[in-house]
Design an enzyme around this catalytic site. Sequence first.
Site, PDB file in Angstrom:
ATOM      1  N   HIS A  18      14.325  -1.387   7.344  1.00 15.08           N
ATOM      2  CA  HIS A  18      13.805  -0.540   6.314  1.00 15.08           C
ATOM      3  C   HIS A  18      14.387   0.491   6.372  1.00 15.08           C
ATOM      4  CE1 HIS A  18       9.029  -2.362   7.737  1.00 15.08           C
ATOM      5  NE2 HIS A  18       9.680  -2.943   6.237  1.00 15.08           N
ATOM      6  N   LYS A  42      -4.296  -6.245   4.542  1.00 19.15           N
ATOM      7  CA  LYS A  42      -3.257  -6.664   5.522  1.00 19.15           C
ATOM      8  C   LYS A  42      -3.913  -6.522   6.863  1.00 19.15           C
ATOM      9  CE  LYS A  42       0.979  -8.147   3.890  1.00 19.15           C
ATOM     10  NZ  LYS A  42       3.028  -7.808   3.574  1.00 19.15           N
ATOM     11  N   SER A 129       8.083  -6.961  10.343  1.00 23.82           N
ATOM     12  CA  SER A 129       6.992  -5.245  10.784  1.00 23.82           C
ATOM     13  C   SER A 129       6.608  -6.607  12.234  1.00 23.82           C
ATOM     14  CB  SER A 129       6.137  -4.907   9.953  1.00 23.82           C
ATOM     15  OG  SER A 129       7.259  -4.349   9.509  1.00 23.82           O
TER      16      SER A 129
END
Length: 160
Positions: A18, A42, A129
């Site tokens: 990121h 999520k 992630s």
Amino acid sequence: MKHIAVYPGTFDPVTNGHIDLVERSLRIFGEVIVAVAENPKKAPLFPLEERIAMLQAVTANYKNVAIEGFDGLLVDYVRKKSAVAIIRGLRAVSDFEYEMQMALMNRRLDSNIETVFLMPNVEYSFITSTIVKEAASYGGDVSSLAPRVVVEKLKKKFGK
Ligand code: PNS
């Protein structure tokens, strides 16, 4: 005139991939707003405030980067910020289908907003992630994949 881009995501948590994307975006745009989605669907590991705080810590030395939370439709947020583009990362072909769907849906919702895809450094092309959390949850060393503040948070979270 300064062109503003919004880099949206769940950032649960922020990874080196990121950060690489933020740096690349700054070469093109005058300001980058990293927009952190609440994304309850999520079921994020870190609450929104913590995800924002980690991003703030790792981008503290960057000029022209802002970190904000957002909910609702991304295009509404982008318009509100007077931004011209949405930044998304494309790591591999596997990202393409979902990313194309999202980009075309966002274009259907607002044809004035462009989605700009950037490729991260190949070194980060396999990082997500999810994979960082998975490794950390079993005590794996993720110190080359995520900023130090994130690695420490993950260690605390998983008691490793
Ligand atoms: O990092 P992620 O989880 O891939 O990011 C996905 C995100 C937050 C960019 C996406 O889910 C999103 O834009 N959510 C806001 C709602 C929205 O506008 N969805 C796209 C059009 S239906």
